[in-house]
Structures are given as C-alpha cells and as structure tokens.
Design a protein around this motif. Structure first.
Motif, PDB file in Angstrom:
ATOM      1  N   LEU B  70      32.138  26.599  30.405  1.00 14.81           N
ATOM      2  CA  LEU B  70      30.947  26.776  31.496  1.00 14.81           C
ATOM      3  C   LEU B  70      31.519  27.161  32.919  1.00 14.81           C
ATOM      4  CD1 LEU B  70      27.978  26.403  31.491  1.00 14.81           C
ATOM      5  CD2 LEU B  70      28.371  24.413  32.531  1.00 14.81           C
ATOM      6  N   ILE B  71      32.406  26.414  33.399  1.00 11.87           N
ATOM      7  CA  ILE B  71      33.036  26.751  34.619  1.00 11.87           C
ATOM      8  C   ILE B  71      34.232  27.492  34.626  1.00 11.87           C
ATOM      9  CG2 ILE B  71      33.817  25.546  36.893  1.00 11.87           C
ATOM     10  CD1 ILE B  71      32.303  22.960  35.764  1.00 11.87           C
ATOM     11  N   PRO B  72      34.036  28.730  35.307  1.00 11.91           N
ATOM     12  CA  PRO B  72      35.277  29.688  35.235  1.00 11.91           C
ATOM     13  C   PRO B  72      36.232  29.325  36.586  1.00 11.91           C
ATOM     14  CG  PRO B  72      33.317  30.779  36.220  1.00 11.91           C
ATOM     15  CD  PRO B  72      32.955  29.382  35.889  1.00 11.91           C
ATOM     16  N   LEU B  73      37.547  29.396  36.168  1.00 12.40           N
ATOM     17  CA  LEU B  73      38.507  29.159  37.401  1.00 12.40           C
ATOM     18  C   LEU B  73      39.645  30.512  37.038  1.00 12.40           C
ATOM     19  CD1 LEU B  73      39.148  25.570  36.556  1.00 12.40           C
ATOM     20  CD2 LEU B  73      37.919  26.062  38.398  1.00 12.40           C
ATOM     21  N   THR B  74      39.719  30.792  38.438  1.00 15.24           N
ATOM     22  CA  THR B  74      40.214  32.126  38.377  1.00 15.24           C
ATOM     23  C   THR B  74      41.311  32.014  39.696  1.00 15.24           C
ATOM     24  OG1 THR B  74      38.542  33.467  37.725  1.00 15.24           O
ATOM     25  CG2 THR B  74      40.559  34.463  38.458  1.00 15.24           C
ATOM     26  N   ASP B  75      42.731  32.244  39.556  1.00 13.78           N
ATOM     27  CA  ASP B  75      43.576  32.226  40.528  1.00 13.78           C
ATOM     28  C   ASP B  75      43.347  33.646  41.660  1.00 13.78           C
ATOM     29  OD1 ASP B  75      45.967  32.884  42.197  1.00 13.78           O
ATOM     30  OD2 ASP B  75      47.407  33.015  40.404  1.00 13.78           O
ATOM     31  N   PRO B  76      43.104  32.958  42.819  1.00 11.14           N
ATOM     32  CA  PRO B  76      42.360  34.075  43.641  1.00 11.14           C
ATOM     33  C   PRO B  76      43.722  35.260  44.215  1.00 11.14           C
ATOM     34  CG  PRO B  76      42.759  32.042  44.627  1.00 11.14           C
ATOM     35  CD  PRO B  76      42.995  31.659  43.315  1.00 11.14           C
ATOM     36  N   PHE B  77      44.783  34.648  43.887  1.00  6.37           N
ATOM     37  CA  PHE B  77      45.965  35.639  44.287  1.00  6.37           C
ATOM     38  C   PHE B  77      45.891  36.737  43.107  1.00  6.37           C
ATOM     39  CE2 PHE B  77      50.717  36.852  44.871  1.00  6.37           C
ATOM     40  CZ  PHE B  77      50.529  37.509  45.979  1.00  6.37           C
ATOM     41  N   ALA B  78      45.813  36.281  41.920  1.00  5.46           N
ATOM     42  CA  ALA B  78      45.867  37.364  40.823  1.00  5.46           C
ATOM     43  C   ALA B  78      44.563  38.023  40.925  1.00  5.46           C
ATOM     44  CB  ALA B  78      45.907  36.526  39.696  1.00  5.46           C
ATOM     45  N   ALA B  79      43.403  37.462  41.169  1.00  6.70           N
ATOM     46  CA  ALA B  79      42.159  38.388  41.371  1.00  6.70           C
ATOM     47  C   ALA B  79      42.216  39.461  42.514  1.00  6.70           C
ATOM     48  CB  ALA B  79      41.137  37.560  41.751  1.00  6.70           C
ATOM     49  N   LEU B  80      43.001  39.117  43.512  1.00  5.14           N
ATOM     50  CA  LEU B  80      43.212  39.831  44.866  1.00  5.14           C
ATOM     51  C   LEU B  80      44.074  41.076  44.548  1.00  5.14           C
ATOM     52  CD1 LEU B  80      42.952  40.764  47.706  1.00  5.14           C
ATOM     53  CD2 LEU B  80      45.126  39.227  48.168  1.00  5.14           C
ATOM     54  N   GLN B  81      45.230  40.663  43.576  1.00  2.12           N
ATOM     55  CA  GLN B  81      45.905  41.580  43.089  1.00  2.12           C
ATOM     56  C   GLN B  81      45.347  42.626  42.236  1.00  2.12           C
ATOM     57  OE1 GLN B  81      50.150  40.403  41.823  1.00  2.12           O
ATOM     58  NE2 GLN B  81      49.335  38.470  42.580  1.00  2.12           N
ATOM     59  N   ILE B  82      44.475  42.218  41.234  1.00  2.00           N
ATOM     60  CA  ILE B  82      43.767  43.187  40.320  1.00  2.00           C
ATOM     61  C   ILE B  82      42.869  43.967  41.078  1.00  2.00           C
ATOM     62  CG2 ILE B  82      42.430  43.212  38.223  1.00  2.00           C
ATOM     63  CD1 ILE B  82      43.605  40.792  37.308  1.00  2.00           C
ATOM     64  N   PHE B  83      42.354  43.299  42.213  1.00  2.00           N
ATOM     65  CA  PHE B  83      41.224  44.116  43.116  1.00  2.00           C
ATOM     66  C   PHE B  83      41.958  45.139  43.555  1.00  2.00           C
ATOM     67  CE2 PHE B  83      39.331  44.700  47.014  1.00  2.00           C
ATOM     68  CZ  PHE B  83      37.843  45.184  46.459  1.00  2.00           C
ATOM     69  N   LEU B  84      43.310  44.987  43.978  1.00  2.00           N
ATOM     70  CA  LEU B  84      43.947  46.066  44.707  1.00  2.00           C
ATOM     71  C   LEU B  84      44.464  47.100  43.933  1.00  2.00           C
ATOM     72  CD1 LEU B  84      45.795  44.198  47.396  1.00  2.00           C
ATOM     73  CD2 LEU B  84      44.069  45.364  47.573  1.00  2.00           C
ATOM     74  N   THR B  85      44.367  46.846  42.720  1.00  2.00           N
ATOM     75  CA  THR B  85      44.911  48.169  41.491  1.00  2.00           C
ATOM     76  C   THR B  85      43.754  49.139  41.430  1.00  2.00           C
ATOM     77  OG1 THR B  85      44.082  47.173  39.507  1.00  2.00           O
ATOM     78  CG2 THR B  85      46.449  46.567  40.282  1.00  2.00           C
ATOM     79  N   THR B 157      51.489  46.491  44.515  1.00  2.00           N
ATOM     80  CA  THR B 157      50.214  46.410  43.720  1.00  2.00           C
ATOM     81  C   THR B 157      49.372  48.029  44.008  1.00  2.00           C
ATOM     82  OG1 THR B 157      50.090  44.222  43.557  1.00  2.00           O
ATOM     83  CG2 THR B 157      48.564  45.402  43.063  1.00  2.00           C
ATOM     84  N   ILE B 158      49.190  48.194  45.326  1.00  2.00           N
ATOM     85  CA  ILE B 158      48.455  49.209  45.434  1.00  2.00           C
ATOM     86  C   ILE B 158      49.107  50.600  44.844  1.00  2.00           C
ATOM     87  CG2 ILE B 158      47.256  50.781  47.166  1.00  2.00           C
ATOM     88  CD1 ILE B 158      47.281  48.080  48.958  1.00  2.00           C
ATOM     89  N   LEU B 159      50.271  50.608  45.336  1.00  2.00           N
ATOM     90  CA  LEU B 159      51.225  51.910  44.855  1.00  2.00           C
ATOM     91  C   LEU B 159      51.364  52.288  43.398  1.00  2.00           C
ATOM     92  CD1 LEU B 159      53.893  51.854  47.488  1.00  2.00           C
ATOM     93  CD2 LEU B 159      51.958  53.286  47.382  1.00  2.00           C
ATOM     94  N   SER B 160      51.682  50.898  42.566  1.00  2.00           N
ATOM     95  CA  SER B 160      51.810  50.967  41.326  1.00  2.00           C
ATOM     96  C   SER B 160      50.662  50.752  40.310  1.00  2.00           C
ATOM     97  CB  SER B 160      53.175  49.950  40.701  1.00  2.00           C
ATOM     98  OG  SER B 160      52.451  48.714  40.790  1.00  2.00           O
ATOM     99  N   GLY B 161      49.711  50.082  40.860  1.00  2.00           N
ATOM    100  CA  GLY B 161      48.480  49.977  40.110  1.00  2.00           C
ATOM    101  C   GLY B 161      48.524  48.987  39.043  1.00  2.00           C
ATOM    102  N   LEU B 162      49.631  48.128  39.160  1.00  2.00           N
ATOM    103  CA  LEU B 162      49.970  47.119  38.444  1.00  2.00           C
ATOM    104  C   LEU B 162      49.949  45.567  39.346  1.00  2.00           C
ATOM    105  CD1 LEU B 162      52.614  48.260  36.392  1.00  2.00           C
ATOM    106  CD2 LEU B 162      50.429  47.865  35.523  1.00  2.00           C
ATOM    107  N   ALA B 163      49.570  44.564  38.889  1.00  2.00           N
ATOM    108  CA  ALA B 163      49.353  43.365  39.763  1.00  2.00           C
ATOM    109  C   ALA B 163      50.950  42.872  40.035  1.00  2.00           C
ATOM    110  CB  ALA B 163      48.748  42.348  39.079  1.00  2.00           C
ATOM    111  N   ALA B 164      51.736  43.294  41.049  1.00  2.00           N
ATOM    112  CA  ALA B 164      52.923  43.429  41.160  1.00  2.00           C
ATOM    113  C   ALA B 164      53.557  41.958  40.938  1.00  2.00           C
ATOM    114  CB  ALA B 164      53.361  43.916  42.512  1.00  2.00           C
ATOM    115  N   PHE B 165      52.956  40.801  41.567  1.00  2.00           N
ATOM    116  CA  PHE B 165      53.368  39.496  41.413  1.00  2.00           C
ATOM    117  C   PHE B 165      53.067  38.801  39.943  1.00  2.00           C
ATOM    118  CE2 PHE B 165      53.750  34.765  42.096  1.00  2.00           C
ATOM    119  CZ  PHE B 165      55.029  34.621  42.213  1.00  2.00           C
ATOM    120  N   GLU B 166      52.012  39.176  39.303  1.00  2.00           N
ATOM    121  CA  GLU B 166      51.769  38.457  38.188  1.00  2.00           C
ATOM    122  C   GLU B 166      52.835  39.203  37.226  1.00  2.00           C
ATOM    123  OE1 GLU B 166      49.365  36.332  38.024  1.00  2.00           O
ATOM    124  OE2 GLU B 166      49.626  36.525  40.056  1.00  2.00           O
TER     125      GLU B 166
END
Lengths: 253, 303
Positions: B70-85, B157-166
């Motif tokens: 029911l309750i979703p939990l997401t790493d906000p840093f990972a989510a930020l990186q995906i958003f930046l792709t 992340t922005i340049l490569s289109g991949l979540a760089a740290f993940e």
C-alpha cells in the motif's frame, strides 16, 4: 594581482579535476549501458534508452513474478547493473494475464500502458533453420505446440517433398503476434536451442519508404489496366424437387 | 586542559561496566534498525513474508519499495536523478519520494546514513578497527568534496541521460545483492572497508558519498537534533573524539545555536551517551530554545 592569479589557477585546477572525473564517470556509465541491447526485459518495458533512465533498480517486479524467472543483474555481470531481465532457456515468461510485474513497477519503467499481455513485445523468436529439427525433416514442431499464441505467433507450413519422403512441417515466427515470452526456446529439444528470443533491434530489418510493393495497392495507372470485374454469374436455380423418378418401383407393382 | 575538563574525563573513566554498556544503546539500536530493514527486504523476497492474503510485507529495496502493498517508498535522490534524465515518474514513485523526504525532514536527513544505510555498518567497523590499530592518514581530502560529487552526479545525469549515481552506487550494489542474491556487489563493500581502514578516516561516508551529501542538505531542517547545554559543558572534547563528523561539534557554533546545527550530523547517538556531563542530548527542535533557557535560568539561580 597575485590573489587574482592564485584564484584563476585554483579555478583551472578545480575545472580540470571535475572535467577528468566527469569524463571517467561518463565513460563508466556509457560502458555499462552498452550491453543493454542484449537484455530481455519484462513485459511493458519502455524503449531501451528510456528504460535505462527510468528503472530505479528496486526489484519489485522480481518479487512479484509468479514463476520467479525475473532476475536483477548483479554487479560485474554482462548486462547493465541492477535491472531486471530474464533468460528464456532457463525460465520463460509465462504471460500472466494480470501482468503482476508491470503492476508493481513504481516508476513506470514497465509501462502501465500495456493492457493485454498479448500486446507485450519483450523480444522476437528467431529460428536457426540449419539446426531446427523440423527444418531437417523430423516431426518435431514442439515450439508450435507450446506457443501460447499458437497459430498466430508460430505457424506450421507444409513443404511437400519427393515421393517416399513425407512432407516437412516447418515452424515460422510472425512478429505481429510473437510476444517474445520464450516458452518455445525453453521447450526446444536441441542441445542448444534452435529457436531463440532476441531483442527486436538485433534481428528485425526495415524495408524503408522507397520500396513500393506495387501489387498491394492501386495507382492511377494500374487502375486503367485492370480487367473489368467479371459480372456476377447467377447460379442456375436449384429446383426444390429434382425432376425424375425417386424410386423405380414407385406406385406399387 | 582545564581542571573541570580533566574532572570530566576522569568521571568518564570511573564509569561502571553497566554504564559503559548503557552508553552503547544507540549503536545497538542502530544495528537492529539497519539489519532489521535488510531482514524485512530479504524475508519478503526469499521467504515470502506477507501480511494477510499474499500482500508482500516490504517488497523492493532501498531505491524503491512498497510497504504492505500500500505505502510506496522511494529514494528521493534516485527519483531526482531520474527526473533529471528528462522522464516523469509514475505518481506512485513521487508519493513514495515525498513520504521518505517527509520522514527525514522530521528525523534529520542523515538519519538515513546512521540508521538505515547498510554501508554504515561496514564503515563503522573500518573506523573502529582503524582506531584500534592506530593507522595514520596518508593524505587529507576536504569534507566538502561530497558536495562537489553531488553536483557532478546531477550534471552527469543531465548530460548522459542515465541516473549517474544509481548506476555506480556501492550502496545500491551491496544492498541489492544482499536482498536478491550473491554477486560482485560485496567487492564494493570490501573496497569501501579498505579505503576507510587504510587510506582515509571516514573516507566514504564523510568525504565522498553524494547520497550522504544530499541528505546533509535536507538534514539542515531536521526536527530531531542534538541539544547542547553550554552551562554544563566542560570542553573535555570526548564527544568530538567519538564523532565521525567532528566538524559539526564546533564549540563556537554550538554555543551560538544551542544545538548541532549542521546537516552533516547523522544523529548516530555516539556523543550523547559518552558526554560525562550530559550536556548533549537528543531533543525536538522547537523545544530546544525553551530547554536551553531553562538550563540558563537554573545556572543563574545556583550561581
């Protein structure tokens, strides 16, 4: 003057460090992503580049997979790190109608736009006709019989041969129906599977716009050369009761 | 060292065995929390732990998970990186990132580091062993390096289109492979262990990790903080000796603010039980000012 010079040198040093570090990091990323075209992804996966970007590597699809065929790529493996894949030879997708793996995906890397599992395009079955038993003339056809979309994704075609040999029944794959589940590859009885699932990108060609298959459509010119449609010939009326005698001895003797 | 500080150190040395063990309470709780989280993930993945009818208990890993179906939990840093792709995540992930951000805004950002991150167990072990062996530093790096690495993560992340740290995160690697099966992920833990042990003290968590840097930034508004009572402190320095981020215990800033202000504090609970005078205590941020003025008033009345 000295202060400014020091500042500029510091700036250049920082930029050099960031630049080389960034290049190295970018190289590692690109190298890691290079193996992506070989991966078979779960149903509904976005196109390769988008999937690489959106998949958060959480493994919820792996947990949700009823036959446990999905795996996450370990570090140091041959596919991009941490993302789900399956290998049909050891475990094929069973095409659950409710698509549980896609439903649990939190990011949308497995897209909820996939409504029917039959519309999934995980990969495409490709037959090695040199090593396929059916193409050698044996009656195998296992891939055709196990195919969940039998008759549309894999069809059998009869190839007649000379007298004293029976006809060959060869399997053919049709990309408009094949989901790439891999049940055929899993079931193939040869030592190394003669039918295999590969990503579309690696096997599918494209005709291009400049070839026109003239016989498939009419143009202004071909229209004029076409013979006029033959007038519909009415069949001779079938009499309700055929003339003639039904029974020789009718009427009694 | 002043006489009062000397007395404080002696007070610490005279502590009974029970008091010494009691001082470990937060470390024990943190290990229970860290291993407990791993166990929940592992149990759900391998032993089918579930609630009621086939609802998985905690499915996923630290990058993203679903609690009780029911309750979703997401790493906000990972989510930020995906958003930046340049991709928009499903609503579920965004809600999950919001929940996790909310929890850490309340508890302090780097509470993740000390209470949830599995790598922390390894770096703590390396730090402890380093102290026992008395290993000296070969070189120094500025602790602000992690913020540059954080910035680099976002730019790449922005340049490569991949979540760089993940894609290179040893935290993710190790964690995934504890939860989903053995692999090379453990070599990343070994590398971090050796780096922290032999090369740089608190090397990974304190200098390099961009996830820790990210949580440091949001941790500044954390509501659970270590309160500092300047009236009882004798400046003995025992807290700074056990702290993995000793720069957060800067006395001048402590006296100014009345609590540990820096987001780099991970609320690990090393300093609070070690303090011989009880000058450092966990407190809820809105109440810190009141408690400190009470302490000041008490000090004035007894003088």
């Amino acid at each position: 003057m000295n202060v400014r010079r020091e500042f500029l040198v510091k700036l250049a040093q920082g930029a050099a460090l960031a630049g080389t570090g960034g290049l190295l990091w970018g190289y590692i990323l690109r190298n890691e992503a290079r193996a992506a075209p070989y991966a078979l992804r779960p149903p509904g996966a976005l196109a390769e580049d988008d999937f690489n970007a959106v998949c958060i590597k959480c493994g919820q699809c792996v947990n949700a997979c009823p036959p446990h065929i999905l795996k996450l790529q370990q570090a140091g493996g041959s596919l991009p790190i941490g993302m789900p894949y399956y290998e049909p030879r050891t475990g094929a997708c069973v095409m659950c109608p409710d698509i549980p793996c896609m439903k649990v995906c939190p990011t949308g890397a497995l897209s909820p736009r996939l409504e029917r599992i039959e519309d999934a395009r995980m990969g495409l079955a490709v037959i090695d006709i040199e090593n396929c038993l059916s193409w050698k003339g044996l009656r195998c056809e296992i891939c055709h019989r196990v195919c969940p979309i039998k008759g549309r994704a894999i069809t059998l075609e009869a190839h007649p041969r000379q007298i004293s040999k029976h006809a060959m029944f060869v399997p053919l794959v049709h990309s408009d129906a094949c989901t790439g589940c891999g049940i055929c590859e899993h079931a193939c009885p040869t030592e190394v599977a003669a039918i295999r699932i590969l990503p579309h990108k690696l096997v599918q060609g494209k005709i291009g716009e400049h070839y026109r298959l003239g016989w498939t459509f009419d143009t202004e010119v071909t229209k004029d050369f076409k013979p006029p449609a033959a007038p519909a010939v009415a069949d001779a009326p079938v009499p309700k009761k055929a003339p003639g005698m039904d029974y020789l001895n009718e009427g009694g003797l | 060292m002043s006489q009062a500080a000397q007395a404080s150190v002696e007070k610490l040395q005279r502590r009974t065995l029970v008091a010494r063990f009691w001082a470990w309470r937060y470390i024990v709780l943190r290990r229970i929390s860290q291993f407990g989280i791993l166990l929940l993930f592992f149990g759900t993945a391998h032993w089918g732990w579930s609630m009621g009818r086939k609802v998985p208990l905690l499915s996923g890993n630290l990058s993203a998970s679903t609690f009780a179906g029911l309750i979703p939990l997401t790493d906000p840093f990972a989510a930020l990186q995906i958003f930046l792709t340049g991709h928009v995540l499903k609503q579920e992930s965004l809600i999950g990132a919001g929940i996790v951000l909310g929890v850490y805004l309340l508890l302090g950002g780097r509470v993740f580091c000390a209470w949830a991150c599995p790598v922390n167990v390894v770096t703590d072990a390396a730090g402890w062993l380093r102290k026992q062996l008395g290993i000296q530093a070969i070189f120094q790096l500025p602790r602000s390096l992690r913020y540059f690495i954080l910035a680099a993560t976002l730019v790449i992340t922005i340049l490569s289109g991949l979540a760089a740290f993940e894609w290179v995160s040893p935290i993710g690697m190790a964690h995934r492979e504890i939860v989903f099966g053995l692999g090379m992920g453990f070599t990343s833990l070994l590398a971090i262990f050796l780096f922290d042990l032999l090369i740089l003290k608190n090397g990974w968590c304190g200098h390099l990790c961009p996830l820790g840097a990210f949580y440091s930034l949001i941790g500044r508004v954390g509501q659970v903080r270590v309160r500092f009572d300047k009236n009882t402190c004798t400046h003995c320095g025992e807290c700074a000796r056990v702290c993995p981020e000793p720069q957060v215990l800067n006395l001048k800033k402590l006296e100014e603010r009345g609590y540990v202000y820096s987001g780099e504090c991970s609320n690990c609970g090393r300093c609070t039980p070690i303090c011989p005078e009880g000058s450092l205590k966990f407190d809820f941020k809105p109440m810190i000012r009141g408690h400190n003025s009470q302490a000041d008033a008490f000090q004035r009345s007894t003088r």
